[in-house]
Scaffold this motif. Sequence first.
Motif, short mmCIF file in Angstrom:
data_model
loop_
_atom_site.label_atom_id
_atom_site.label_comp_id
_atom_site.label_asym_id
_atom_site.label_seq_id
_atom_site.Cartn_x
_atom_site.Cartn_y
_atom_site.Cartn_z
N GLY A 2 -58.47 -53.67 -28.51
CA GLY A 2 -59.04 -54.88 -27.91
C GLY A 2 -58.46 -56.16 -28.48
O GLY A 2 -57.41 -56.14 -29.11
N PRO A 3 -59.12 -57.31 -28.29
CA PRO A 3 -60.37 -57.47 -27.53
C PRO A 3 -60.13 -57.52 -26.02
O PRO A 3 -58.99 -57.63 -25.58
CB PRO A 3 -60.91 -58.81 -28.04
CG PRO A 3 -59.68 -59.59 -28.36
CD PRO A 3 -58.69 -58.59 -28.89
N VAL A 4 -61.23 -57.44 -25.25
CA VAL A 4 -61.16 -57.41 -23.80
C VAL A 4 -61.92 -58.61 -23.25
O VAL A 4 -63.06 -58.87 -23.64
CB VAL A 4 -61.79 -56.12 -23.25
CG1 VAL A 4 -61.77 -56.12 -21.74
CG2 VAL A 4 -61.04 -54.89 -23.80
N ALA A 5 -61.28 -59.35 -22.36
CA ALA A 5 -61.97 -60.45 -21.67
C ALA A 5 -62.94 -59.86 -20.66
O ALA A 5 -62.58 -58.97 -19.87
CB ALA A 5 -60.96 -61.35 -20.97
N VAL A 6 -64.18 -60.32 -20.68
CA VAL A 6 -65.21 -59.78 -19.79
C VAL A 6 -65.88 -60.90 -19.02
O VAL A 6 -65.73 -62.09 -19.34
CB VAL A 6 -66.26 -58.98 -20.60
CG1 VAL A 6 -65.62 -57.81 -21.31
CG2 VAL A 6 -66.99 -59.89 -21.57
N SER A 7 -66.64 -60.54 -18.02
CA SER A 7 -67.37 -61.52 -17.22
C SER A 7 -68.48 -62.16 -18.05
O SER A 7 -68.97 -61.56 -19.02
CB SER A 7 -67.97 -60.85 -15.99
OG SER A 7 -68.96 -59.90 -16.37
N PRO A 8 -68.88 -63.37 -17.70
CA PRO A 8 -70.00 -64.01 -18.41
C PRO A 8 -71.26 -63.15 -18.41
O PRO A 8 -72.00 -63.11 -19.40
CB PRO A 8 -70.21 -65.32 -17.65
CG PRO A 8 -68.90 -65.60 -17.00
CD PRO A 8 -68.32 -64.26 -16.66
N GLU A 9 -71.50 -62.43 -17.32
CA GLU A 9 -72.71 -61.61 -17.20
C GLU A 9 -72.69 -60.45 -18.18
O GLU A 9 -73.68 -60.21 -18.89
CB GLU A 9 -72.82 -61.10 -15.77
CG GLU A 9 -74.09 -60.35 -15.47
CD GLU A 9 -74.20 -60.05 -14.00
OE1 GLU A 9 -75.27 -60.29 -13.43
OE2 GLU A 9 -73.22 -59.56 -13.40
N LEU A 10 -71.58 -59.73 -18.25
CA LEU A 10 -71.50 -58.61 -19.18
C LEU A 10 -71.56 -59.10 -20.62
O LEU A 10 -72.22 -58.49 -21.46
CB LEU A 10 -70.22 -57.81 -18.94
CG LEU A 10 -70.06 -56.55 -19.81
CD1 LEU A 10 -71.23 -55.59 -19.59
CD2 LEU A 10 -68.73 -55.86 -19.54
N PHE A 11 -70.90 -60.19 -20.90
CA PHE A 11 -70.93 -60.75 -22.25
C PHE A 11 -72.37 -61.08 -22.64
O PHE A 11 -72.81 -60.78 -23.76
CB PHE A 11 -70.06 -62.01 -22.33
CG PHE A 11 -69.88 -62.53 -23.73
CD1 PHE A 11 -68.80 -62.14 -24.50
CD2 PHE A 11 -70.80 -63.42 -24.27
CE1 PHE A 11 -68.63 -62.61 -25.79
CE2 PHE A 11 -70.65 -63.90 -25.56
CZ PHE A 11 -69.56 -63.50 -26.33
#
Length: 360
Positions: free
Chosen positions: A101-110
């Motif tokens: 990682g790290p992995v960029a994720v959606s605001p919702e999942l974060f």
Amino acid sequence: MVRLVSAFRFPRRFALPAGFTAAALAVLFAFAGCFVRETVFRNTRPLMGTLVEIAVVQRDEARAYAALRDAFSEMERIEGVMSAHREDSELSRLNREGYPGPVAVSPELFEIVQKGIEWSRNTQGAFDISVGPLLKLWPLYRAEKILPTDDAVAEALQAVGWQKVLLDSGGQTIGFRVPGMALDLGGIAKGYAIDRAVQELREAGIRSALVNAGGDLYAMGRKPDGSAWRVGVQHPRRKGELIAVLEAQDVAVVTSGDYERYFLKDGRRYSHIVDPRTGFTARGTASVTVVGPNATDADALATGVLVLGPEEGLRLVETLPGFEVAILSEAAEGSGLKFTASSGFRRYFRVDEAFDDRVP
């Protein structure tokens, strides 16, 4: 599990009709004296490994079904983001790529991962979204019930621990400190999906509704006759029997228990709830019902309290404004269940007088 009950009389032992199944929450709508122009419209769909039923009170049929469609669509979308069982979900991608990682994720999942870690901290690790490696060990959904060895559990524990999840709010990324980690949001995502469905209904102008996901629910507003929704808490060892009834309005009711998804081996019960601190399935507590202002927090809290047990769990809930809990645990004498409730629980629930602090 919690149920919607429609009886206008409160029976002493809450006996339900024969054949009343405990596999999913059954909602019985009996609206004596309903308003002429208001009707309950409802729909049921399989989602998130359970049956989801949404009921709305509305005068206009087209508006009601449009609101139902949008609420279900929102829950389906969340499942596509947060399911650990779908290879195409955003969570599954994170689990594959989080290390190194790290992995960029959606605001919702974060946001939900961050919320899950907050509850992991609040429960001292009794609720832990990094429990994925342990869940894979236990044969709940496999035909052959081969229990994991102590060595296998110890190895899996090396990849478990909320402290090993790396969050970067600035870059909105998530990563894992060690290989083999996998997040599982099963103890919080369903509650979040319920809350999102409720928000969709509110935005559609719905003022009264029930969103029920396999026994976890949010009751909004009141029924057409002006009364509150009636929610029953099921006896975890006797199908069709309730131990308490709640008149619910603008509140979430979530139950976590060992009696819906479990298997028996050599006379011992193994549930789907694993203690992330030990690696073994949680024992001693049959069910926990949490009443709270939203389903997301109530979902995580119910799982955490079940793992903590009645004493530690009750102490935690008493520190949390707006939450109440009822805990059914194995009695020390080996017969029946012990009933433990937070200080404000009986203000919400009408508990069978025969139970008091012991449930036969």
